[in-house]
Design a protein around this motif. Structure first.
Motif, PDB file in Angstrom:
ATOM      1  N   GLY B  22      15.827   4.569  -2.458  1.00  0.00           N
ATOM      2  CA  GLY B  22      15.373   5.184  -1.212  1.00  0.00           C
ATOM      3  C   GLY B  22      14.550   6.432  -1.475  1.00  0.00           C
ATOM      4  O   GLY B  22      13.487   6.618  -0.896  1.00  0.00           O
ATOM      5  N   ARG B  23      15.052   7.282  -2.407  1.00  0.00           N
ATOM      6  CA  ARG B  23      14.327   8.502  -2.757  1.00  0.00           C
ATOM      7  C   ARG B  23      12.963   8.169  -3.318  1.00  0.00           C
ATOM      8  O   ARG B  23      11.968   8.821  -2.996  1.00  0.00           O
ATOM      9  N   GLN B  24      12.950   7.147  -4.206  1.00  0.00           N
ATOM     10  CA  GLN B  24      11.685   6.757  -4.819  1.00  0.00           C
ATOM     11  C   GLN B  24      10.687   6.295  -3.762  1.00  0.00           C
ATOM     12  O   GLN B  24       9.525   6.686  -3.780  1.00  0.00           O
ATOM     13  N   ARG B  25      11.188   5.449  -2.851  1.00  0.00           N
ATOM     14  CA  ARG B  25      10.322   4.953  -1.780  1.00  0.00           C
ATOM     15  C   ARG B  25       9.791   6.109  -0.971  1.00  0.00           C
ATOM     16  O   ARG B  25       8.607   6.182  -0.654  1.00  0.00           O
ATOM     17  N   ARG B  26      10.696   7.063  -0.668  1.00  0.00           N
ATOM     18  CA  ARG B  26      10.294   8.184   0.165  1.00  0.00           C
ATOM     19  C   ARG B  26       9.225   9.013  -0.521  1.00  0.00           C
ATOM     20  O   ARG B  26       8.213   9.364   0.078  1.00  0.00           O
ATOM     21  N   SER B  27       9.426   9.316  -1.828  1.00  0.00           N
ATOM     22  CA  SER B  27       8.433  10.175  -2.473  1.00  0.00           C
ATOM     23  C   SER B  27       7.114   9.433  -2.660  1.00  0.00           C
ATOM     24  O   SER B  27       6.039  10.048  -2.586  1.00  0.00           O
ATOM     25  N   ALA B  28       7.198   8.105  -2.879  1.00  0.00           N
ATOM     26  CA  ALA B  28       5.954   7.333  -2.984  1.00  0.00           C
ATOM     27  C   ALA B  28       5.203   7.395  -1.656  1.00  0.00           C
ATOM     28  O   ALA B  28       3.980   7.583  -1.619  1.00  0.00           O
ATOM     29  N   LEU B  29       5.959   7.250  -0.568  1.00  0.00           N
ATOM     30  CA  LEU B  29       5.353   7.269   0.763  1.00  0.00           C
ATOM     31  C   LEU B  29       4.726   8.639   1.040  1.00  0.00           C
ATOM     32  O   LEU B  29       3.578   8.728   1.498  1.00  0.00           O
ATOM     33  N   VAL B  30       5.489   9.699   0.724  1.00  0.00           N
ATOM     34  CA  VAL B  30       4.984  11.055   0.982  1.00  0.00           C
ATOM     35  C   VAL B  30       3.684  11.292   0.217  1.00  0.00           C
ATOM     36  O   VAL B  30       2.701  11.799   0.765  1.00  0.00           O
ATOM     37  N   SER B  31       3.655  10.870  -1.080  1.00  0.00           N
ATOM     38  CA  SER B  31       2.450  11.155  -1.860  1.00  0.00           C
ATOM     39  C   SER B  31       1.293  10.294  -1.361  1.00  0.00           C
ATOM     40  O   SER B  31       0.149  10.758  -1.315  1.00  0.00           O
ATOM     41  N   VAL B  36      -3.918  10.269   1.483  1.00  0.00           N
ATOM     42  CA  VAL B  36      -4.819   9.754   2.525  1.00  0.00           C
ATOM     43  C   VAL B  36      -5.270  10.889   3.443  1.00  0.00           C
ATOM     44  O   VAL B  36      -6.459  11.014   3.750  1.00  0.00           O
ATOM     45  N   VAL B  37      -4.313  11.739   3.826  1.00  0.00           N
ATOM     46  CA  VAL B  37      -4.646  12.831   4.744  1.00  0.00           C
ATOM     47  C   VAL B  37      -5.701  13.751   4.122  1.00  0.00           C
ATOM     48  O   VAL B  37      -6.714  14.079   4.748  1.00  0.00           O
ATOM     49  N   VAL B  38      -5.472  14.136   2.853  1.00  0.00           N
ATOM     50  CA  VAL B  38      -6.431  15.021   2.178  1.00  0.00           C
ATOM     51  C   VAL B  38      -7.798  14.352   2.085  1.00  0.00           C
ATOM     52  O   VAL B  38      -8.838  14.964   2.372  1.00  0.00           O
ATOM     53  N   ALA B  39      -7.796  13.064   1.707  1.00  0.00           N
ATOM     54  CA  ALA B  39      -9.062  12.351   1.569  1.00  0.00           C
ATOM     55  C   ALA B  39      -9.811  12.327   2.888  1.00  0.00           C
ATOM     56  O   ALA B  39     -11.032  12.567   2.941  1.00  0.00           O
ATOM     57  N   VAL B  40      -9.102  12.051   3.981  1.00  0.00           N
ATOM     58  CA  VAL B  40      -9.741  11.974   5.297  1.00  0.00           C
ATOM     59  C   VAL B  40     -10.314  13.340   5.695  1.00  0.00           C
ATOM     60  O   VAL B  40     -11.451  13.436   6.176  1.00  0.00           O
ATOM     61  N   ILE B  41      -9.512  14.407   5.445  1.00  0.00           N
ATOM     62  CA  ILE B  41      -9.982  15.748   5.806  1.00  0.00           C
ATOM     63  C   ILE B  41     -11.254  16.091   5.036  1.00  0.00           C
ATOM     64  O   ILE B  41     -12.246  16.553   5.604  1.00  0.00           O
TER      65      ILE B  41
END
Lengths: 253, 285
Positions: B22-31, B36-41
């Motif tokens: 779960g932690r792994q999934r979460r950190s993968a999702l966060v990164s 994506v957010v940084v790229a879009v900005i």
């Protein structure tokens, strides 16, 4: 062991059903062990019996495959428990000393106290000097570890491990890399610590030392505890044929 | 973690694994989300600048990219060949320099001074100056037959980069513990054998990332041979720019340089990981 213990306070260390493999090779196959406050437990066994892996698992240097390890009743194998904070509660001394060659003796001893436990340099230095004086190395504080003898280096490593007053001390074959005439000074220090009330889990090849200092001896073979009990029984009158064979190999007399 | 076959896992361990997954999934999702957010900005920021339309036309023009591509690719082939020979030259010359600098004993003092003077000089000199001196100065002496510009360019790169790489190699060799030398000599290996079979292999492993760094850096500087007149990727792009008045060919050449550096970087990452697995057992903290 748990016999003479107040049921209210949990043992300092309790291991339940510990399993650890490297790849397909099982190293520990279900270890149960418990250490009460001020108790010293010695783990003996041939090379490759899993002694070191047991100690590394307790210090969370290895991630266990199954089972639980409780430090003062808290399950430290739970991934929610902060690893560094747990390690800061445990002192470790390694076979190869693992002192930091770029720091002098004093800085070796005070590094964790200052950077992990947040002590001021003054406080940490005072504690370190007290310890170094006690082991007779007060005149070596400014020296770099590589200039010391093996026995002196290992005693510095022990002081480094206990300077922050850990709840549990792990000693991993701390005399194996030493000349025979240097073994005595290191073992005397451990005996001192034991008398002063440290809780110790150690692996050793020194059967005489295990007999002298340990309250409880565990014989490990093939990743399981074959025999355990007070040293005079396990070392003096072993019941299991495997223990007897091992002891006969270490002490051929 | 792997389990020996035939054993079942306790509920506690199953819960721990589920938690870690779960932690792994979460950190993968966060990164992933933050990337994506940084790229879009960044994208929106660039696209909404007042001059974006004209920049897009002069730097990212698909038509110019398409027409200039073949010539640039052909030029890149020259870069790759120069890189190939320069790498071999650097490997040999830099090792030679590094070994000289680690020789002990008064007899070798002049050699040591010569080698350290050389590294001092060529690490200080800008590559472009070395290129001019070697590419225009040396042929002007009139003793060498006429050679293509890329040959002189290769030589200049070897001279410059050997100075850097020899220092990296020397650091690696000196980081090998003295006990290794003792052990090798005690087995009867000669000084040269000790260097070749024990010290250098370990030293090179210690400095692999730094060596890859220098290699990639040299790969880019191979593009500088264009100033001597060699028609490489950069020169080809320049020719196209001069005819189309569009900077897209430079972007294409730049991207191609990045692309050819990627396989090596990935390869060395993999090699390092494999070495760690092979030589160390158990956990790393």
């Amino acid at each position: 062991m748990t016999t003479a213990q107040d049921p209210q306070t949990p043992p300092v260390l309790e291991i339940r059903g510990l399993v650890k493999s490297f790849g397909d090779a099982p190293v520990l196959r279900g270890i149960d062990l418990s250490i009460a406050r001020h108790e010293c437990v010695a783990v003996i066994g041939a090379s490759g019996s899993g002694k070191s892996t047991l100690l590394k698992s307790v210090n969370l240097l290895e991630q266990v495959d199954d089972g639980q390890i409780f430090l003062q009743g808290e399950d430290i194998t739970d991934p929610r428990v902060p690893v560094d904070a747990t390690r800061a509660r445990i002192g470790v001394v390694f076979q190869q000393f693992n002192r930091f060659p770029h720091l002098n003796v004093l800085d070796n001893v005070t590094l964790a106290a200052r950077k992990v436990h947040g002590q001021s340099r003054g406080t940490a230095t005072a504690t370190a000097l007290r310890w170094l004086e006690r082991i007779g190395l007060a005149d070596k504080v400014g020296d770099y570890p590589d200039r010391l003898s093996g026995g002196q280096q290992q005693r510095v490593a022990i002081v480094r491990a206990i300077a922050s007053d850990p709840e549990l001390l792990l000693l991993d074959e701390i005399t194996s890399a030493l000349d025979p005439q240097l073994v005595g000074e290191v073992l005397d220090l451990v005996a001192d610590l034991k008398r002063a009330g440290s809780t110790i889990l150690m692996t050793t090849h020194e059967m005489g030392f295990a007999r002298r200092v340990a309250d409880h001896v565990v014989f490990l073979s093939g990743g399981v505890i074959v025999e355990q009990g007070p040293p005079e029984l396990v070392l003096g009158d072993p019941q299991e044929p495997e223990t007897r064979a091992f002891l006969a190999r270490v002490h051929p007399d | 973690m792997t389990q020996p076959s035939g054993t079942t896992v306790s509920a506690v361990e199953r819960e721990r694994r589920a938690y870690r997954r779960g932690r792994q999934r979460r950190s993968a999702l966060v990164s992933a989300v933050s990337t994506v957010v940084v790229a879009v900005i960044v994208w929106l920021g660039v696209v909404n600048t007042p001059g974006w339309a004209s920049v897009q036309k002069s730097f990212f023009d698909p038509h110019t990219a398409f027409t200039s591509f073949p010539a640039i690719l052909l030029g890149l082939w020259l870069n790759v060949r120069v890189l190939f020979f320069a790498s071999i030259g650097v490997a040999v010359f830099a090792t030679f320099l590094a070994v000289i600098r680690t020789l002990r004993g008064a007899v070798f003092a002049p050699l040591r001074w010569l080698a350290s003077g050389y590294t001092d000089l060529f690490r200080g000199l800008p590559v472009i100056i070395v290129l001019y001196l070697v590419g225009f100065g040396v042929p002007a002496l009139g003793v060498f037959p006429r050679l293509p510009a890329e040959v002189w360019g290769t030589l200049a790169l070897i001279l410059t980069y050997s100075a850097y790489v020899s220092e990296v190699l020397r650091a690696g060799m000196e980081a090998v513990h003295p006990s290794q030398r003792l052990a090798a000599r005690s087995l009867g290996l000669s000084h040269a054998q000790t260097l070749r079979l024990v010290v250098l292999p370990q030293g090179v492993r210690k400095v692999t990332p730094a060596l890859v760094n220098d290699f990639v850096s040299m790969q880019k500087d191979v593009g500088l041979i264009s100033i001597l007149g060699a028609v490489d990727a950069v020169r080809s792009a320049q020719i196209d720019v001069a005819t189309t008045y569009n900077f897209t060919p430079y972007v294409i050449a730049g991207l191609l340089f990045v692309v050819i550096s990627l396989p090596l970087i990935r390869l060395t990452d993999w090699l390092e990981a494999r070495q760690r697995r092979r030589e160390q057992i158990g956990g790393t903290v």
